[in-house]
Scaffold this motif. Sequence first.
Motif, mmCIF file in Angstrom:
data_model
loop_
_atom_site.group_PDB
_atom_site.id
_atom_site.type_symbol
_atom_site.label_atom_id
_atom_site.label_comp_id
_atom_site.label_asym_id
_atom_site.label_seq_id
_atom_site.Cartn_x
_atom_site.Cartn_y
_atom_site.Cartn_z
ATOM 1 N N VAL A 117 0.866 -1.187 0.000
ATOM 2 C CA VAL A 117 0.000 0.000 0.000
ATOM 3 C C VAL A 117 0.898 1.231 0.000
ATOM 4 N N GLN A 118 0.623 2.144 -0.942
ATOM 5 C CA GLN A 118 1.410 3.365 -1.110
ATOM 6 C C GLN A 118 0.559 4.565 -0.732
ATOM 7 N N LEU A 119 1.085 5.432 0.123
ATOM 8 C CA LEU A 119 0.419 6.695 0.454
ATOM 9 C C LEU A 119 1.089 7.824 -0.324
ATOM 10 N N ALA A 120 0.269 8.696 -0.905
ATOM 11 C CA ALA A 120 0.812 9.833 -1.661
ATOM 12 C C ALA A 120 -0.061 11.047 -1.416
ATOM 13 N N MET A 121 0.537 12.241 -1.534
ATOM 14 C CA MET A 121 -0.214 13.500 -1.438
ATOM 15 C C MET A 121 -0.651 13.864 -2.853
ATOM 16 N N THR A 122 -1.958 13.846 -3.076
ATOM 17 C CA THR A 122 -2.464 14.013 -4.438
ATOM 18 C C THR A 122 -3.062 15.391 -4.686
ATOM 19 N N SER A 123 -3.171 16.222 -3.658
ATOM 20 C CA SER A 123 -3.528 17.629 -3.885
ATOM 21 C C SER A 123 -2.917 18.459 -2.758
ATOM 22 N N GLY A 124 -2.591 19.714 -3.060
ATOM 23 C CA GLY A 124 -1.906 20.575 -2.118
ATOM 24 C C GLY A 124 -0.414 20.533 -2.358
ATOM 25 N N SER A 125 0.250 21.648 -2.018
ATOM 26 C CA SER A 125 1.693 21.739 -2.247
ATOM 27 C C SER A 125 2.449 21.145 -1.073
ATOM 28 N N GLY A 126 3.704 20.863 -1.288
ATOM 29 C CA GLY A 126 4.549 20.340 -0.228
ATOM 30 C C GLY A 126 4.945 18.896 -0.459
ATOM 31 N N ASN A 127 5.479 18.299 0.597
ATOM 32 C CA ASN A 127 5.987 16.923 0.510
ATOM 33 C C ASN A 127 5.439 16.072 1.652
ATOM 34 N N LEU A 128 5.058 14.832 1.299
ATOM 35 C CA LEU A 128 4.671 13.850 2.318
ATOM 36 C C LEU A 128 5.939 13.115 2.726
ATOM 37 N N LEU A 129 6.294 13.226 3.996
ATOM 38 C CA LEU A 129 7.551 12.676 4.492
ATOM 39 C C LEU A 129 7.285 11.447 5.355
ATOM 40 N N GLY A 130 8.320 10.605 5.527
ATOM 41 C CA GLY A 130 8.193 9.381 6.319
ATOM 42 C C GLY A 130 8.128 8.152 5.420
ATOM 43 N N ASN A 131 7.774 7.033 6.004
ATOM 44 C CA ASN A 131 7.682 5.770 5.252
ATOM 45 C C ASN A 131 6.318 5.690 4.583
ATOM 46 N N ILE B 87 3.903 16.290 6.886
ATOM 47 C CA ILE B 87 3.903 17.129 5.675
ATOM 48 C C ILE B 87 4.558 18.454 6.041
ATOM 49 N N ASP B 88 5.343 19.000 5.103
ATOM 50 C CA ASP B 88 6.103 20.205 5.419
ATOM 51 C C ASP B 88 5.307 21.488 5.257
ATOM 52 N N LEU B 89 4.620 21.681 4.123
ATOM 53 C CA LEU B 89 3.982 22.965 3.839
ATOM 54 C C LEU B 89 2.559 23.000 4.353
ATOM 55 N N ALA B 90 2.188 24.150 4.907
ATOM 56 C CA ALA B 90 0.856 24.307 5.486
ATOM 57 C C ALA B 90 -0.210 24.355 4.396
ATOM 58 N N GLY B 91 -1.433 24.001 4.810
ATOM 59 C CA GLY B 91 -2.554 24.035 3.891
ATOM 60 C C GLY B 91 -3.370 22.758 3.974
ATOM 61 N N THR B 92 -4.398 22.688 3.155
ATOM 62 C CA THR B 92 -5.257 21.494 3.102
ATOM 63 C C THR B 92 -4.730 20.551 2.033
ATOM 64 N N LYS B 93 -4.511 19.282 2.445
ATOM 65 C CA LYS B 93 -3.906 18.296 1.553
ATOM 66 C C LYS B 93 -4.837 17.092 1.406
ATOM 67 N N THR B 94 -4.693 16.400 0.294
ATOM 68 C CA THR B 94 -5.398 15.135 0.080
ATOM 69 C C THR B 94 -4.386 14.004 0.070
ATOM 70 N N LEU B 95 -4.596 13.025 0.963
ATOM 71 C CA LEU B 95 -3.767 11.821 0.986
ATOM 72 C C LEU B 95 -4.538 10.680 0.343
ATOM 73 N N THR B 96 -3.861 9.961 -0.552
ATOM 74 C CA THR B 96 -4.496 8.837 -1.253
ATOM 75 C C THR B 96 -3.698 7.567 -1.013
ATOM 76 N N ALA B 97 -4.418 6.516 -0.588
ATOM 77 C CA ALA B 97 -3.816 5.185 -0.420
ATOM 78 C C ALA B 97 -4.154 4.352 -1.646
ATOM 79 N N SER B 98 -3.142 3.691 -2.204
ATOM 80 C CA SER B 98 -3.370 2.898 -3.415
ATOM 81 C C SER B 98 -2.567 1.601 -3.347
ATOM 82 N N SER B 99 -3.039 0.607 -4.102
ATOM 83 C CA SER B 99 -2.336 -0.673 -4.238
ATOM 84 C C SER B 99 -2.757 -1.285 -5.554
ATOM 85 N N ALA B 100 -1.840 -1.952 -6.208
ATOM 86 C CA ALA B 100 -2.097 -2.485 -7.548
ATOM 87 C C ALA B 100 -3.339 -3.370 -7.554
#
Length: 447
Positions: free
Chosen positions: A308-322, A341-354
């Motif tokens: 399972v992969q977590l990614a930030m799919t909206s909002g600026s900045g970087n998702l850090l960690g494992n 996450i480094d940069l402030a604001g509203t972000k969308t996190l998406t979990a995905s798997s093949a």
Amino acid sequence: AALQGQVSATTSYGKATFYFANLMINTPGFYTITATTSTGLTGISSVINVFTVATKLIFHIPPSTSAVSNVPFAVQPVVWAVDNSNQLSSTFNGPVTITLTTGNGLLAGDVTVDCTNGVADFAAGEAMLRIDMAGTKTLTASAMSVSSATATVNVAAGPAVSLSFTTQLPTSWTVNNSISAVGPVITAFDAAGNIATSFQSTVTLSLTTGSGSLVGGTVTVNAVAGVADFNNAGFMFNTVGMKQLTATAESLPSVLSGYISIAAVAKKLIFQTLPSAVSPSLAAFATQPAVWAVNDDNELAIGFSGIVQLAMTSGSGNLLGNTSIVCVDGVADFGNASLSIDLAGTKTLTASSAGLVSVSTTVTITNGPSTRLSFVTQPVATVENVPLSVAPVVAVLDAAGNLVTLSSQLVTLTLSSGAGSLLGIVSVQSVNGLADFAGAGLVCTAG
């Protein structure tokens, strides 16, 4: 019977001596010897008892060639002590023991009988001979100073008294998936633990632990030689959870299978534990997420082991960690991933798997504590003793460069290079993280 050896001798001084005649009688029994002369004289000896010398044992009456487990042989053996010509040695006395010398199992009963006048009758024992385990066995009769004798007995299993799952279901399977090539095998056993090969009754499987039912396929099989094989039965479990089957057959106690865990088939991901809805910049989420692989009914797919992969799919900045975790029993636990996450604001996190439908959630990142200042508007000077044409604006920032909007710190300007002085209002209270020196009348004097 015959008298053998040198049967004639010449008299000397009225006597005929047969010392070296090697006289013998070839058949046991009681005999007299008659002496005669050429002149017609006769004489008869006293009675001679001629007996055999035992050299071996034989099964004069062998045990039954076929027997049933734990049932006394229909024919109990009689053992004779005989000479080399197989003639009974009536003078032989002593214990004769029968042992099981090939084939597994236990020979029970009176296995030692006293031989009387050369005869050991095992039918006279208080406990008749019998063998528990099925198969072909060799019995050996033995006694001191004579050769042993052997006999063969084929022991069949007794009637069925119990059932057992000799092949269990797999420990895990998926819901609505046909049990094929991995079905259970139920075996009937007799009282001694032999496969009851005469058992050919119907064996039926039913679901007794866990919800739902068995659907499709076959749940009833006729036993063959004591074995009911459901290997290609093709039935399915229609709900998830821990299950047990019961096998039943007429006149026998039922038997319970081991557990089988029926899992959902993974179709999509869900956030079983959501990440913290609000989190400071660069700070690990107070609540780290947990993602489940589930079926369409949101039941956990415990057999799923994908990444399972977590990614930030909206909002600026970087998702850090494992951001990548391997599912264990359908669960991707990011509890130790230290996500932030480094940069402030509203972000969308998406979990995905093949191969699975992804899932998203929203996180709001606030600024962290103030760590530095930055000129967002640089000052522009004109001439000495004249207010700056462009007054500076100073921002209060956190470690990631986010504006610390809640800051109301006092910001003070000083002349850090060059000669002269900085005049005017040199200290301003920041508002929403900004210290604006417009109107402060800042003037640089020549030095």
